[in-house]
Design a protein around this motif. Structure first.
Motif, PDB file in Angstrom:
ATOM      1  N   LEU A  33       0.965  -1.152  -0.095  1.00 40.45           N
ATOM      2  CA  LEU A  33       0.011   0.011  -0.183  1.00 40.45           C
ATOM      3  C   LEU A  33       0.942   1.282   0.030  1.00 40.45           C
ATOM      4  N   HIS A  34       1.830   1.189   0.641  1.00 44.39           N
ATOM      5  CA  HIS A  34       2.867   2.419   0.711  1.00 44.39           C
ATOM      6  C   HIS A  34       3.514   2.660  -0.454  1.00 44.39           C
ATOM      7  N   ARG A  35       3.675   1.652  -1.328  1.00 40.89           N
ATOM      8  CA  ARG A  35       4.386   1.851  -2.663  1.00 40.89           C
ATOM      9  C   ARG A  35       3.194   2.317  -3.600  1.00 40.89           C
ATOM     10  N   ALA A  36       2.175   1.854  -3.454  1.00 37.46           N
ATOM     11  CA  ALA A  36       1.024   2.417  -4.382  1.00 37.46           C
ATOM     12  C   ALA A  36       0.687   3.865  -4.223  1.00 37.46           C
ATOM     13  N   LEU A  37       0.854   4.239  -2.883  1.00 39.63           N
ATOM     14  CA  LEU A  37       0.524   5.739  -2.701  1.00 39.63           C
ATOM     15  C   LEU A  37       1.561   6.466  -3.017  1.00 39.63           C
ATOM     16  N   ARG A  38       2.734   5.930  -2.710  1.00 38.96           N
ATOM     17  CA  ARG A  38       4.202   6.869  -3.337  1.00 38.96           C
ATOM     18  C   ARG A  38       3.912   6.999  -4.868  1.00 38.96           C
ATOM     19  N   ALA A  39       3.682   6.002  -5.523  1.00 39.95           N
ATOM     20  CA  ALA A  39       3.365   6.137  -6.857  1.00 39.95           C
ATOM     21  C   ALA A  39       2.191   7.363  -7.021  1.00 39.95           C
ATOM     22  N   ALA A  40       1.106   7.281  -6.477  1.00 41.75           N
ATOM     23  CA  ALA A  40       0.164   8.325  -6.710  1.00 41.75           C
ATOM     24  C   ALA A  40       0.641   9.589  -6.346  1.00 41.75           C
TER      25      ALA A  40
END
Length: 100
Positions: free
Chosen positions: A78-85
Protein backbone atom coordinates in the motif's frame (compact mmCIF):
# COMPACT_ATOMS: atom_id res chain seq x y z
CA UNK A 1 -13.38 9.42 -12.66
CA UNK A 2 -10.76 12.11 -12.10
CA UNK A 3 -9.05 12.13 -8.74
CA UNK A 4 -9.62 8.45 -7.92
CA UNK A 5 -6.51 6.63 -6.73
CA UNK A 6 -7.91 3.13 -6.18
CA UNK A 7 -10.92 1.29 -7.53
CA UNK A 8 -12.05 0.77 -3.93
CA UNK A 9 -10.73 0.82 -0.38
CA UNK A 10 -11.31 -2.36 1.55
CA UNK A 11 -10.15 -3.68 4.90
CA UNK A 12 -10.25 -7.45 4.39
CA UNK A 13 -8.96 -10.10 2.04
CA UNK A 14 -12.14 -11.45 0.39
CA UNK A 15 -10.28 -14.23 -1.40
CA UNK A 16 -9.27 -17.67 -0.07
CA UNK A 17 -5.97 -18.02 1.78
CA UNK A 18 -3.26 -18.74 -0.79
CA UNK A 19 -0.45 -19.70 1.59
CA UNK A 20 2.28 -18.18 -0.59
CA UNK A 21 5.60 -17.66 1.18
CA UNK A 22 8.01 -14.82 0.39
CA UNK A 23 10.06 -17.25 -1.68
CA UNK A 24 7.01 -18.30 -3.72
CA UNK A 25 6.03 -14.65 -4.29
CA UNK A 26 9.53 -14.00 -5.64
CA UNK A 27 8.81 -16.50 -8.45
CA UNK A 28 5.77 -14.51 -9.64
CA UNK A 29 6.97 -12.16 -12.41
CA UNK A 30 6.19 -8.47 -11.86
CA UNK A 31 4.01 -6.55 -14.27
CA UNK A 32 2.49 -3.10 -14.47
CA UNK A 33 -0.94 -2.63 -12.90
CA UNK A 34 -3.09 0.49 -12.87
CA UNK A 35 -3.69 1.99 -9.44
CA UNK A 36 -7.33 2.66 -10.32
CA UNK A 37 -7.83 -1.08 -10.98
CA UNK A 38 -6.76 -2.01 -7.42
CA UNK A 39 -8.89 -2.69 -4.36
CA UNK A 40 -6.94 -2.28 -1.12
CA UNK A 41 -7.10 -4.86 1.65
CA UNK A 42 -6.02 -2.36 4.34
CA UNK A 43 -7.63 0.91 5.36
CA UNK A 44 -4.71 2.24 7.40
CA UNK A 45 -1.09 2.96 6.65
CA UNK A 46 1.91 3.66 8.84
CA UNK A 47 2.93 7.15 7.75
CA UNK A 48 6.51 6.46 8.86
CA UNK A 49 6.61 3.55 6.40
CA UNK A 50 5.30 5.74 3.59
CA UNK A 51 7.91 8.44 4.16
CA UNK A 52 10.85 6.13 4.87
CA UNK A 53 13.58 6.11 2.23
CA UNK A 54 14.40 2.44 2.91
CA UNK A 55 10.87 1.10 3.42
CA UNK A 56 11.48 -1.79 1.01
CA UNK A 57 14.98 -2.63 2.28
CA UNK A 58 13.89 -5.86 3.98
CA UNK A 59 10.94 -6.68 1.74
CA UNK A 60 10.06 -7.32 -1.85
CA UNK A 61 10.65 -4.41 -4.22
CA UNK A 62 7.30 -5.12 -5.85
CA UNK A 63 3.79 -4.89 -4.43
CA UNK A 64 1.81 -8.11 -4.05
CA UNK A 65 -1.56 -8.25 -5.79
CA UNK A 66 -4.05 -11.10 -5.80
CA UNK A 67 -6.40 -11.41 -8.75
CA UNK A 68 -9.58 -13.14 -7.62
CA UNK A 69 -12.82 -13.36 -9.58
CA UNK A 70 -11.59 -10.67 -11.97
CA UNK A 71 -10.72 -8.15 -9.24
CA UNK A 72 -7.18 -7.05 -8.35
CA UNK A 73 -6.61 -6.87 -4.57
CA UNK A 74 -3.56 -5.05 -3.23
CA UNK A 75 -2.40 -7.47 -0.54
CA UNK A 76 0.98 -5.92 0.26
CA UNK A 77 2.53 -2.67 -0.91
CA UNK A 78 0.00 0.00 0.00
CA UNK A 79 2.83 2.42 0.79
CA UNK A 80 4.40 1.75 -2.64
CA UNK A 81 1.06 2.39 -4.34
CA UNK A 82 0.54 5.65 -2.47
CA UNK A 83 4.07 6.77 -3.29
CA UNK A 84 3.34 6.15 -6.97
CA UNK A 85 0.12 8.19 -6.67
CA UNK A 86 1.95 11.04 -4.90
CA UNK A 87 4.40 11.11 -7.81
CA UNK A 88 1.43 11.24 -10.21
CA UNK A 89 2.18 7.82 -11.67
CA UNK A 90 -0.98 5.90 -12.63
CA UNK A 91 0.72 2.48 -12.55
CA UNK A 92 2.72 0.32 -10.19
CA UNK A 93 4.97 -2.69 -10.73
CA UNK A 94 3.47 -5.62 -8.85
CA UNK A 95 3.60 -9.37 -8.63
CA UNK A 96 0.11 -10.60 -9.51
CA UNK A 97 -1.01 -13.98 -8.19
CA UNK A 98 -4.10 -15.33 -9.90
CA UNK A 99 -6.38 -17.40 -7.67
CA UNK A 100 -9.11 -19.41 -9.37
Amino acid sequence: MAGVIFKAVGDTRPYPEHGYSARQWSNVPPRLVRLDDLVTTKRTLDLGMLLSEDSTFYGDLFAHVVEYEGTLYLEDGLHRALRAALHQRPTLHARVLVIE
